[in-house]
Each structure stands twice: as C-alpha cells, then as structure tokens.
Write a protein that holds these residues in place. Structure first.
Motif, PDB file in Angstrom:
ATOM      1  N   LEU A  80       0.816  -1.212   0.000  1.00 32.04           N
ATOM      2  CA  LEU A  80       0.000   0.000   0.000  1.00 32.04           C
ATOM      3  C   LEU A  80       0.849   1.261   0.000  1.00 32.04           C
ATOM      4  CD1 LEU A  80      -2.806  -1.070   2.482  1.00 32.04           C
ATOM      5  CD2 LEU A  80      -3.051  -0.692   0.029  1.00 32.04           C
ATOM      6  N   ASP A  81       1.970   1.212   0.709  1.00 34.74           N
ATOM      7  CA  ASP A  81       2.850   2.382   0.765  1.00 34.74           C
ATOM      8  C   ASP A  81       3.424   2.724  -0.606  1.00 34.74           C
ATOM      9  OD1 ASP A  81       2.443   2.697   3.460  1.00 34.74           O
ATOM     10  OD2 ASP A  81       4.263   1.634   4.067  1.00 34.74           O
ATOM     11  N   THR A  82       3.599   1.727  -1.443  1.00 38.36           N
ATOM     12  CA  THR A  82       4.173   1.949  -2.779  1.00 38.36           C
ATOM     13  C   THR A  82       3.108   1.826  -3.871  1.00 38.36           C
ATOM     14  OG1 THR A  82       4.790  -0.396  -2.952  1.00 38.36           O
ATOM     15  CG2 THR A  82       6.431   1.116  -2.030  1.00 38.36           C
ATOM     16  N   TYR A  83       1.847   1.889  -3.489  1.00 40.84           N
ATOM     17  CA  TYR A  83       0.753   1.653  -4.446  1.00 40.84           C
ATOM     18  C   TYR A  83       0.758   2.680  -5.572  1.00 40.84           C
ATOM     19  CZ  TYR A  83      -3.985   0.936  -6.257  1.00 40.84           C
ATOM     20  OH  TYR A  83      -5.058   0.684  -7.071  1.00 40.84           O
ATOM     21  N   ASP A  84       0.653   2.177  -6.781  1.00 42.96           N
ATOM     22  CA  ASP A  84       0.555   3.011  -7.978  1.00 42.96           C
ATOM     23  C   ASP A  84      -0.506   2.374  -8.865  1.00 42.96           C
ATOM     24  OD1 ASP A  84       0.782   4.372 -10.354  1.00 42.96           O
ATOM     25  OD2 ASP A  84       2.954   4.165 -10.533  1.00 42.96           O
ATOM     26  N   ALA A  85      -1.664   3.012  -8.957  1.00 39.07           N
ATOM     27  CA  ALA A  85      -2.777   2.434  -9.700  1.00 39.07           C
ATOM     28  C   ALA A  85      -2.414   2.116 -11.141  1.00 39.07           C
ATOM     29  CB  ALA A  85      -3.978   3.381  -9.656  1.00 39.07           C
ATOM     30  N   ALA A  86      -1.570   2.937 -11.742  1.00 42.56           N
ATOM     31  CA  ALA A  86      -1.194   2.723 -13.143  1.00 42.56           C
ATOM     32  C   ALA A  86      -0.406   1.432 -13.338  1.00 42.56           C
ATOM     33  CB  ALA A  86      -0.394   3.913 -13.658  1.00 42.56           C
ATOM     34  N   GLN A  87       0.239   0.953 -12.275  1.00 50.81           N
ATOM     35  CA  GLN A  87       1.038  -0.276 -12.367  1.00 50.81           C
ATOM     36  C   GLN A  87       0.232  -1.536 -12.050  1.00 50.81           C
ATOM     37  OE1 GLN A  87       4.215  -0.339 -13.507  1.00 50.81           O
ATOM     38  NE2 GLN A  87       3.849   1.853 -13.842  1.00 50.81           N
ATOM     39  N   MET A  88      -0.990  -1.392 -11.562  1.00 52.80           N
ATOM     40  CA  MET A  88      -1.748  -2.554 -11.121  1.00 52.80           C
ATOM     41  C   MET A  88      -2.099  -3.537 -12.241  1.00 52.80           C
ATOM     42  SD  MET A  88      -1.631  -2.533  -7.957  1.00 52.80           S
ATOM     43  CE  MET A  88      -2.748  -3.884  -7.567  1.00 52.80           C
ATOM     44  N   PRO A  89      -2.390  -3.106 -13.460  1.00 46.50           N
ATOM     45  CA  PRO A  89      -2.627  -4.104 -14.506  1.00 46.50           C
ATOM     46  C   PRO A  89      -1.437  -5.043 -14.683  1.00 46.50           C
ATOM     47  CG  PRO A  89      -3.364  -1.955 -15.241  1.00 46.50           C
ATOM     48  CD  PRO A  89      -2.638  -1.724 -13.953  1.00 46.50           C
ATOM     49  N   ARG A  90      -0.230  -4.489 -14.666  1.00 48.07           N
ATOM     50  CA  ARG A  90       0.968  -5.316 -14.815  1.00 48.07           C
ATOM     51  C   ARG A  90       1.199  -6.189 -13.585  1.00 48.07           C
ATOM     52  NH1 ARG A  90       5.608  -5.079 -12.608  1.00 48.07           N
ATOM     53  NH2 ARG A  90       5.235  -2.984 -11.754  1.00 48.07           N
ATOM     54  N   SER A 131     -13.096   1.659  -6.773  1.00 51.79           N
ATOM     55  CA  SER A 131     -13.564   0.798  -5.689  1.00 51.79           C
ATOM     56  C   SER A 131     -13.106  -0.636  -5.890  1.00 51.79           C
ATOM     57  CB  SER A 131     -15.099   0.820  -5.614  1.00 51.79           C
ATOM     58  OG  SER A 131     -15.571   2.066  -5.184  1.00 51.79           O
ATOM     59  N   GLY A 132     -12.744  -0.967  -7.129  1.00 55.28           N
ATOM     60  CA  GLY A 132     -12.306  -2.329  -7.393  1.00 55.28           C
ATOM     61  C   GLY A 132     -11.493  -2.434  -8.663  1.00 55.28           C
ATOM     62  N   LEU A 133     -10.718  -3.525  -8.755  1.00 61.46           N
ATOM     63  CA  LEU A 133      -9.879  -3.810  -9.918  1.00 61.46           C
ATOM     64  C   LEU A 133     -10.156  -5.242 -10.373  1.00 61.46           C
ATOM     65  CD1 LEU A 133      -6.477  -2.433  -8.538  1.00 61.46           C
ATOM     66  CD2 LEU A 133      -8.211  -1.165  -9.841  1.00 61.46           C
ATOM     67  N   PHE A 134     -10.428  -5.398 -11.661  1.00 59.76           N
ATOM     68  CA  PHE A 134     -10.742  -6.711 -12.227  1.00 59.76           C
ATOM     69  C   PHE A 134      -9.693  -7.076 -13.269  1.00 59.76           C
ATOM     70  CE2 PHE A 134     -12.455  -8.902 -15.943  1.00 59.76           C
ATOM     71  CZ  PHE A 134     -13.034 -10.040 -15.393  1.00 59.76           C
ATOM     72  N   THR A 135      -9.247  -8.318 -13.244  1.00 66.94           N
ATOM     73  CA  THR A 135      -8.386  -8.854 -14.293  1.00 66.94           C
ATOM     74  C   THR A 135      -8.961 -10.193 -14.721  1.00 66.94           C
ATOM     75  OG1 THR A 135      -6.407  -7.774 -13.419  1.00 66.94           O
ATOM     76  CG2 THR A 135      -6.071  -9.647 -14.902  1.00 66.94           C
ATOM     77  N   ALA A 275       0.650  -8.587  -2.504  1.00 68.08           N
ATOM     78  CA  ALA A 275       0.859  -7.509  -3.487  1.00 68.08           C
ATOM     79  C   ALA A 275      -0.442  -7.111  -4.172  1.00 68.08           C
ATOM     80  CB  ALA A 275       1.880  -7.947  -4.541  1.00 68.08           C
ATOM     81  N   LEU A 276      -1.438  -7.979  -4.111  1.00 70.88           N
ATOM     82  CA  LEU A 276      -2.703  -7.706  -4.798  1.00 70.88           C
ATOM     83  C   LEU A 276      -3.671  -7.043  -3.828  1.00 70.88           C
ATOM     84  CD1 LEU A 276      -3.098 -10.888  -7.020  1.00 70.88           C
ATOM     85  CD2 LEU A 276      -1.664  -8.856  -7.320  1.00 70.88           C
ATOM     86  N   VAL A 277      -3.396  -5.789  -3.541  1.00 66.64           N
ATOM     87  CA  VAL A 277      -4.221  -4.990  -2.650  1.00 66.64           C
ATOM     88  C   VAL A 277      -4.391  -3.601  -3.246  1.00 66.64           C
ATOM     89  CG1 VAL A 277      -3.601  -6.220  -0.535  1.00 66.64           C
ATOM     90  CG2 VAL A 277      -2.187  -4.301  -1.317  1.00 66.64           C
ATOM     91  N   MET A 278      -5.285  -2.833  -2.653  1.00 55.56           N
ATOM     92  CA  MET A 278      -5.517  -1.464  -3.093  1.00 55.56           C
ATOM     93  C   MET A 278      -6.021  -0.662  -1.904  1.00 55.56           C
ATOM     94  SD  MET A 278      -9.055  -2.100  -5.232  1.00 55.56           S
ATOM     95  CE  MET A 278      -9.289  -0.346  -5.569  1.00 55.56           C
ATOM     96  N   PRO A 279      -5.743   0.648  -1.876  1.00 54.07           N
ATOM     97  CA  PRO A 279      -6.211   1.472  -0.754  1.00 54.07           C
ATOM     98  C   PRO A 279      -7.715   1.688  -0.818  1.00 54.07           C
ATOM     99  CG  PRO A 279      -5.165   2.842  -2.417  1.00 54.07           C
ATOM    100  CD  PRO A 279      -4.941   1.419  -2.845  1.00 54.07           C
ATOM    101  N   THR A 280      -8.267   2.094   0.302  1.00 57.09           N
ATOM    102  CA  THR A 280      -9.685   2.439   0.347  1.00 57.09           C
ATOM    103  C   THR A 280      -9.945   3.610  -0.596  1.00 57.09           C
ATOM    104  OG1 THR A 280      -9.743   1.790   2.671  1.00 57.09           O
ATOM    105  CG2 THR A 280     -11.556   3.147   1.864  1.00 57.09           C
ATOM    106  N   PRO A 281     -10.987   3.550  -1.428  1.00 60.51           N
ATOM    107  CA  PRO A 281     -11.265   4.668  -2.341  1.00 60.51           C
ATOM    108  C   PRO A 281     -11.681   5.913  -1.572  1.00 60.51           C
ATOM    109  CG  PRO A 281     -13.044   3.055  -2.376  1.00 60.51           C
ATOM    110  CD  PRO A 281     -11.942   2.439  -1.592  1.00 60.51           C
ATOM    111  N   PRO A 282     -11.495   7.068  -2.170  1.00 62.41           N
ATOM    112  CA  PRO A 282     -11.897   8.311  -1.492  1.00 62.41           C
ATOM    113  C   PRO A 282     -13.414   8.404  -1.380  1.00 62.41           C
ATOM    114  CG  PRO A 282     -11.271   8.759  -3.760  1.00 62.41           C
ATOM    115  CD  PRO A 282     -10.918   7.319  -3.503  1.00 62.41           C
ATOM    116  N   ARG A 283     -13.871   9.175  -0.419  1.00 58.69           N
ATOM    117  CA  ARG A 283     -15.313   9.409  -0.280  1.00 58.69           C
ATOM    118  C   ARG A 283     -15.810  10.260  -1.440  1.00 58.69           C
ATOM    119  NH1 ARG A 283     -17.498   8.028   4.607  1.00 58.69           N
ATOM    120  NH2 ARG A 283     -19.361   9.209   4.037  1.00 58.69           N
ATOM    121  N   GLY A 284     -17.072  10.068  -1.773  1.00 63.80           N
ATOM    122  CA  GLY A 284     -17.658  10.857  -2.841  1.00 63.80           C
ATOM    123  C   GLY A 284     -18.154  12.201  -2.352  1.00 63.80           C
TER     124      GLY A 284
END
Length: 312
Positions: A80-90, A131-135, A275-284
């Motif tokens: 989570l500390d190094t989370y980069d959404a753009a890198q998650m597909p890879r 809120s979620g990532l699908f592969t 490694a397959l984690v993601m931070p809580t999404p921001p509030r709307g």
C-alpha cells in the motif's frame, strides 16, 4: 451471478488419480500461504440470493481516519505504501500468470478493468479512485479465469460459517468451506452452478452477468447454458475482499469437474498474495462512502452517511 452479486466469489492441488475438489482446508491453506511466502522472499451473480451475515471484526487495510490505519500483514502495508494504480494491470497479471500458467499454459492476454462504486468502468485518469480492480483471462470464452479486488463492507462483514451453511442449505453452493489463516485472513471456497443472463448496459457492460442455479434446478437448465464456477473469496479487512475464480461451460457437474483445471490452492495463492491490494477509495462529494464517476448514464447518485449509494 457476478462476483459481487454472488458475494462468494481453496482447492488444494490433488493427485492425478484423485477426484477434483476432495481435500482438507488445512492442507489447502498451508500450501497457498507457503507459496505466497516463497514469492515474497524471491521478490524481496446478478439475481442470485445474497445471504445476510452477522458481523465479523477485522482490521481496515487503510482509511482516511488515522485511527483505522491498521493492516493484517506487514507485506500488505508495504504494498500500500508503494501503491501506484497505473502499475496494477501489470502487477496483477504478473502475479496471477505465474500461478495460473502451471495449469493453464495458454492463458492469453489479460483484460483489466478499474471500476467505481457503481461498477462503472473507469478511464485511467480515475484509477486511483477505484472501488475495485478486475483482471480476466478468456473473458469471451467457455473457460474463464478472473481476479477481482474490491472494497465493499457488505461483502467483507458477516459470519463466514453461516454464509456457507446458509448457501448450502439454499442450494446455491454445491460445495462451500471456510478456513482462517494465521495472518487473520478468512478464506471461503465455493463451487456453484449458474447460467448466463442479460448483461449490464453502458459503462457497466464489462462484467458478464450470471444467474445462480440451485442444485435442484440443475436438471431443468439447457445443458448448453449451464456453467460452473470454482471461487475463492479472501476477506482481508473490514472492507477489502478478493475473489479469484475459474468458470467453465459444462453440461453437467461431472464434466465441469474435468474442465475446472486450476487447483483451488492456486486460486487461494493468488487471493492471498499481499501484493494484490488497493487502498480504500476516497469518499464521494455526494456523501457516499466511496467515489462514483459522474456520468449521464448513471444519473444522480446520492447517499446517506455510511449507507450504500442510491441511484436516483
């Protein structure tokens, strides 16, 4: 049933002369967790009944509130500390492919979708609000593999044992088992039958929709429309859940067992991967606990505090 609607979505590697799905939960989790730890060292259903569950206390992965910034596993904290959404597909593809390719050598290309609280597919500029990532692999074929990471309090809470027993009693699960890992993860393994139904429209059309088929309905469904799904659901926090699934088209359960070739232990290994984690999404800005992409297709989405979104 989609993975979210079914709210289900750990089979061990069985010997070649043993029937599929017959294993002990302890053996499965031991193998799945061991593989995850080895990798750390090397790397340094719409319409299906949703079961009501009692509360289970689990820590948050990450929250906007400092008092809730607790994690189950230090490896998750590092991810989570190094989370980069753009890198998650890879990242998701690399980690999942390394496991799945053992039993499915020709996985083909991966399809990645980041989605919001209303399951709308997001353009890359919004991936950090997802809120979620699908592969998925083979998403248009009769043999499909998928990994779904998502924050959903409703899917993370509840009594897992009651979840299984209620699902088995209702006939929505042909098999269901629960295991808890030493790190505090809850692992729910299910085998279920389903049939296709009309998919969602617009920005939600990326997700194939299936209707759950109960065990006493199996003989009433056109065999050409019958599917079976082996799913591993891992609950990692109060809101974070992973689903790892293998689905096949098959005319009956016996054939499905032959076509479901990925050991459930491997599905669990992917689901448990820190490694397959993601931070809580921001509030709307609309008062919802999770951000929703504003689109004309969805209309206005508003929420009461700490309640799920309501589409007006």
């Amino acid at each position: 049933m989609t993975e979210h609607d079914l709210a289900t979505l750990v089979r061990d590697h069985v010997s070649s002369d043993e029937p599929a799905f017959h294993h002990t939960d302890a053996d499965v989790i031991s193998r799945g967790r061991a593989v995850v730890r080895r990798r750390r060292g090397l790397a340094g259903l719409a319409g299906v009944a949703v079961l009501t569950l009692a509360a289970v206390a689990l820590p948050q992965l990450r929250s906007d509130e400092p008092s809730k910034e607790r994690v189950i596993d230090p490896a998750i904290s590092q991810a989570l500390d190094t989370y980069d959404a753009a890198q998650m597909p890879r990242i998701i593809d690399d980690h999942a492919r390394s496991v799945f390719s053992t039993s499915v050598p020709d996985l083909g290309p991966a399809r990645f979708v980041a989605f919001d609280s209303q399951s709308q597919e997001l353009p890359e500029r919004y991936w950090d609000k997802a809120s979620g990532l699908f592969t998925g692999y083979g998403t248009d074929s009769e043999h499909r593999l998928s990994i779904n990471l998502s924050h959903s309090r409703g899917e993370a809470e509840g009594d897992p044992d009651a979840f299984c027993s209620d699902g088995l009693d209702a006939g929505y699960y042909l098999e269901c088992s629960v295991t808890r890992t030493p790190d505090g993860d809850v692992v729910i393994t299910t085998l279920s039958a389903m049939r296709p139904m009309r998919g969602s429209a617009g920005l939600q059309a990326w997700s194939a929709d299936f209707m759950g088929v109960t065990d006493d309905e199996l003989d009433t469904i056109d065999p050409a429309r019958l599917w079976f799904s082996s799913d591993v659901k891992v609950i990692k926090s109060e809101t974070f859940v992973t689903y790892t699934s293998e689905a096949v088209q098959a005319p009956d359960l016996a054939t499905a067992r032959e076509r479901l070739v990925v050991p459930t232990g491997d599905l669990a290994t992917v689901g448990l991967d820190p490694a397959l984690v993601m931070p809580t999404p921001p509030r709307g800005a609309n008062g919802c606990s999770q951000w929703t992409m504003p689109t004309k297709a969805m209309g206005d989405v508003s929420c009461d505090v700490d309640r799920d979104p309501i589409v007006e």
